[in-house]
Design a protein around this motif. Structure first.
Motif, PDB file in Angstrom:
ATOM      1  N   LYS A 191     -27.520  81.724 -24.319  1.00  0.00           N
ATOM      2  CA  LYS A 191     -28.193  82.892 -23.753  1.00  0.00           C
ATOM      3  C   LYS A 191     -27.482  84.172 -24.139  1.00  0.00           C
ATOM      4  O   LYS A 191     -28.118  85.177 -24.448  1.00  0.00           O
ATOM      5  CB  LYS A 191     -28.267  82.761 -22.237  1.00  0.00           C
ATOM      6  N   ILE A 192     -26.152  84.135 -24.124  1.00  0.00           N
ATOM      7  CA  ILE A 192     -25.387  85.318 -24.512  1.00  0.00           C
ATOM      8  C   ILE A 192     -25.678  85.680 -25.960  1.00  0.00           C
ATOM      9  O   ILE A 192     -25.903  86.842 -26.296  1.00  0.00           O
ATOM     10  CB  ILE A 192     -23.879  85.089 -24.282  1.00  0.00           C
ATOM     11  N   PHE A 193     -25.707  84.685 -26.833  1.00  0.00           N
ATOM     12  CA  PHE A 193     -25.986  84.943 -28.241  1.00  0.00           C
ATOM     13  C   PHE A 193     -27.390  85.501 -28.425  1.00  0.00           C
ATOM     14  O   PHE A 193     -27.611  86.397 -29.223  1.00  0.00           O
ATOM     15  CB  PHE A 193     -25.816  83.678 -29.075  1.00  0.00           C
ATOM     16  N   GLU A 194     -28.353  84.981 -27.679  1.00  0.00           N
ATOM     17  CA  GLU A 194     -29.718  85.481 -27.789  1.00  0.00           C
ATOM     18  C   GLU A 194     -29.802  86.922 -27.323  1.00  0.00           C
ATOM     19  O   GLU A 194     -30.489  87.745 -27.940  1.00  0.00           O
ATOM     20  CB  GLU A 194     -30.664  84.605 -26.972  1.00  0.00           C
ATOM     21  N   GLU A 195     -29.120  87.247 -26.220  1.00  0.00           N
ATOM     22  CA  GLU A 195     -29.135  88.626 -25.721  1.00  0.00           C
ATOM     23  C   GLU A 195     -28.492  89.574 -26.731  1.00  0.00           C
ATOM     24  O   GLU A 195     -29.005  90.665 -26.984  1.00  0.00           O
ATOM     25  CB  GLU A 195     -28.403  88.707 -24.382  1.00  0.00           C
ATOM     26  N   ASP A 196     -27.386  89.165 -27.323  1.00  0.00           N
ATOM     27  CA  ASP A 196     -26.731  90.003 -28.332  1.00  0.00           C
ATOM     28  C   ASP A 196     -27.634  90.208 -29.533  1.00  0.00           C
ATOM     29  O   ASP A 196     -27.715  91.312 -30.088  1.00  0.00           O
ATOM     30  CB  ASP A 196     -25.414  89.374 -28.777  1.00  0.00           C
ATOM     31  N   ARG A 197     -28.314  89.160 -29.947  1.00  0.00           N
ATOM     32  CA  ARG A 197     -29.210  89.267 -31.102  1.00  0.00           C
ATOM     33  C   ARG A 197     -30.358  90.220 -30.792  1.00  0.00           C
ATOM     34  O   ARG A 197     -30.739  91.045 -31.635  1.00  0.00           O
ATOM     35  CB  ARG A 197     -29.752  87.885 -31.468  1.00  0.00           C
ATOM     36  N   ARG A 198     -30.907  90.143 -29.589  1.00  0.00           N
ATOM     37  CA  ARG A 198     -31.986  91.056 -29.205  1.00  0.00           C
ATOM     38  C   ARG A 198     -31.515  92.512 -29.216  1.00  0.00           C
ATOM     39  O   ARG A 198     -32.215  93.402 -29.710  1.00  0.00           O
ATOM     40  CB  ARG A 198     -32.508  90.695 -27.813  1.00  0.00           C
TER      41      ARG A 198
END
Length: 71
Positions: free
Chosen positions: A53-60
């Protein structure tokens, strides 16, 4: 003559240490390439959903920043 034997022993020892360190470093890659993880002979690396989830938020966030900077 003894000097050559000592040099040979030191070389063999250094070679063994190097090979051991390389095997230790590349062991996870070897396990996956040989298929041992699929057979259950080694522990499979688990990924936590929190990290994903952290990686997805950073990517967004990065995608939003890139969109804002484009003319």
């Amino acid at each position: 003559m003894k000097r050559k034997k000592v040099r040979g022993a030191v070389f063999v020892l250094a070679l063994l240490l190097f090979c051991g360190a390389a095997l230790w470093f590349f062991w996870p890659e070897l396990m996956s390439r040989l298929g041992w993880r699929e057979k259950g002979l080694g522990p499979a690396p688990s990924r936590s959903t929190a990290d994903e989830k952290i990686f997805e938020e950073d990517r967004r966030k990065l995608n939003e920043l890139l969109k804002k900077r484009q003319p």
